[in-house]
Design a protein around this motif. Structure first.
Motif, PDB file in Angstrom:
ATOM      1  N   MET A 241      -4.579   0.588 -25.144  1.00 55.48           N
ATOM      2  CA  MET A 241      -5.162   0.238 -23.852  1.00 55.48           C
ATOM      3  C   MET A 241      -4.458   0.959 -22.705  1.00 55.48           C
ATOM      4  SD  MET A 241      -5.745  -3.801 -24.645  1.00 55.48           S
ATOM      5  CE  MET A 241      -6.266  -4.269 -23.008  1.00 55.48           C
TER       6      MET A 241
ATOM      7  N   PRO B  36      -5.700   5.188 -23.417  1.00 51.83           N
ATOM      8  CA  PRO B  36      -6.934   5.238 -24.218  1.00 51.83           C
ATOM      9  C   PRO B  36      -7.373   6.640 -24.652  1.00 51.83           C
ATOM     10  CG  PRO B  36      -7.383   4.417 -22.001  1.00 51.83           C
ATOM     11  CD  PRO B  36      -5.905   4.593 -22.122  1.00 51.83           C
TER      12      PRO B  36
ATOM     13  N   SER C 186      -8.356   7.302 -28.446  1.00 53.54           N
ATOM     14  CA  SER C 186      -9.687   7.812 -28.795  1.00 53.54           C
ATOM     15  C   SER C 186      -9.564   9.034 -29.706  1.00 53.54           C
ATOM     16  CB  SER C 186     -10.471   8.186 -27.536  1.00 53.54           C
ATOM     17  OG  SER C 186     -10.728   7.063 -26.746  1.00 53.54           O
TER      18      SER C 186
ATOM     19  N   THR D 171     -18.417   8.402 -28.665  1.00 55.39           N
ATOM     20  CA  THR D 171     -18.641   7.559 -27.492  1.00 55.39           C
ATOM     21  C   THR D 171     -20.129   7.340 -27.257  1.00 55.39           C
ATOM     22  OG1 THR D 171     -16.586   8.392 -26.518  1.00 55.39           O
ATOM     23  CG2 THR D 171     -18.132   7.305 -25.028  1.00 55.39           C
TER      24      THR D 171
ATOM     25  N   SER E 191     -16.463   8.803 -19.585  1.00 50.64           N
ATOM     26  CA  SER E 191     -16.150   7.572 -20.324  1.00 50.64           C
ATOM     27  C   SER E 191     -15.642   7.864 -21.729  1.00 50.64           C
ATOM     28  CB  SER E 191     -17.368   6.649 -20.376  1.00 50.64           C
ATOM     29  OG  SER E 191     -18.441   7.263 -21.048  1.00 50.64           O
TER      30      SER E 191
ATOM     31  N   TRP F 203     -11.913   7.142 -22.219  1.00 49.84           N
ATOM     32  CA  TRP F 203     -11.328   5.806 -22.312  1.00 49.84           C
ATOM     33  C   TRP F 203     -12.066   4.827 -23.224  1.00 49.84           C
ATOM     34  CZ3 TRP F 203     -14.736   2.083 -20.953  1.00 49.84           C
ATOM     35  CH2 TRP F 203     -15.768   2.435 -20.077  1.00 49.84           C
TER      36      TRP F 203
ATOM     37  N   GLY G  63     -10.848   4.363 -27.162  1.00 51.42           N
ATOM     38  CA  GLY G  63      -9.456   3.921 -27.155  1.00 51.42           C
ATOM     39  C   GLY G  63      -9.303   2.516 -26.600  1.00 51.42           C
ATOM     40  N   LEU G  64     -10.012   2.221 -25.514  1.00 44.45           N
ATOM     41  CA  LEU G  64      -9.928   0.892 -24.912  1.00 44.45           C
ATOM     42  C   LEU G  64     -10.515  -0.171 -25.838  1.00 44.45           C
ATOM     43  CD1 LEU G  64      -9.138  -0.783 -22.423  1.00 44.45           C
ATOM     44  CD2 LEU G  64     -11.435  -0.364 -21.547  1.00 44.45           C
ATOM     45  N   LEU G  65     -11.669   0.119 -26.420  1.00 44.81           N
ATOM     46  CA  LEU G  65     -12.301  -0.852 -27.322  1.00 44.81           C
ATOM     47  C   LEU G  65     -11.450  -1.084 -28.569  1.00 44.81           C
ATOM     48  CD1 LEU G  65     -16.007   0.302 -26.974  1.00 44.81           C
ATOM     49  CD2 LEU G  65     -14.988  -1.795 -26.061  1.00 44.81           C
TER      50      LEU G  65
ATOM     51  N   GLY H 197      -8.230  -0.678 -28.690  1.00 47.27           N
ATOM     52  CA  GLY H 197      -7.057  -1.404 -28.206  1.00 47.27           C
ATOM     53  C   GLY H 197      -7.326  -2.890 -28.040  1.00 47.27           C
ATOM     54  N   ILE H 198      -8.463  -3.229 -27.471  1.00 46.21           N
ATOM     55  CA  ILE H 198      -8.834  -4.638 -27.313  1.00 46.21           C
ATOM     56  C   ILE H 198      -8.966  -5.307 -28.675  1.00 46.21           C
ATOM     57  CG2 ILE H 198     -10.692  -6.185 -26.560  1.00 46.21           C
ATOM     58  CD1 ILE H 198     -11.127  -4.188 -24.197  1.00 46.21           C
TER      59      ILE H 198
END
Length: 190
Positions: free
Chosen positions: A40, A43, A47, A107, A160, A163, A166-168, A170-171
């Protein structure tokens, strides 16, 4: 019928196994939380790591599939199996050779998935609103949230791609790790 007794025995064995190995669950949970937070925080790197990991998975599964296809070449569906293995190898090579372009492609796929999942969840909620009384609104909210995430990803392309995955991931790692920590701590107390 022994089914309820078998389920009870299985639940008891699972509970005992978790209780016995609660430290392993705790360590794994902490590791997943740390990796989730790292993904997070950075990201784009996460990714890229996911894309490279998927590239290797496609390549390895394609090579294994190709070997098994030739090993069982007398089985029906040989050509379909051969095509499937070749596609997996090709996808793996492409993702490993051009991981940055692979991140963009993944993505787009993730954005399309969230859009389709959101529409399906909303339709499911509307279809079941009579049977689920007030609970259907939670499903409706989930579907709307999926569409919002899809809109953020799709309208933000190509930026997008830096991030989103990587963000998803990470969550997902953060919540998965937190749940393992919760299981470990609960098992330790009993």
């Amino acid at each position: 019928m022994t089914l309820p007794r078998d389920i009870t025995r299985l639940q008891s064995e699972m509970r005992d196994a978790v209780r016995e190995h609660w430290k392993a669950f705790l360590i794994e949970g902490i590791l997943l939380v740390v990796l989730g937070l790292a993904a997070m925080i950075v990201p784009p790197l996460a990714s890229l790591a996911v894309t490279i990991f998927l590239g290797w998975m496609f390549l390895i599964s394609g090579i294994v599939g190709l070997a098994l296809t030739f090993w069982t070449r007398q089985m029906p569906g040989f050509w379909w199996s051969l095509i499937s293995a070749a596609l997996a190898i090709f996808a793996g090579i492409v993702l490993l050779a051009r991981p940055l372009q692979g991140v963009l492609t993944l993505t787009i796929v993730v954005g399309a998935y969230f859009l389709a999942e959101g529409v399906a969840t909303i339709m499911y909620a509307l279809e079941h609103r009579r049977e689920l009384s007030e609970r259907w609104s939670w499903m409706l909210f989930s579907g709307l949230l999926d569409i919002l995430i899809a809109a953020l990803i799709i309208t933000g392309l190509p930026g997008s791609a830096d991030w989103a995955i990587g963000l998803l991931v990470g969550i997902n790692l953060l919540f998965g790790g937190a749940s393992l920590i919760g299981v470990a701590l609960a098992a330790r107390k009993t």
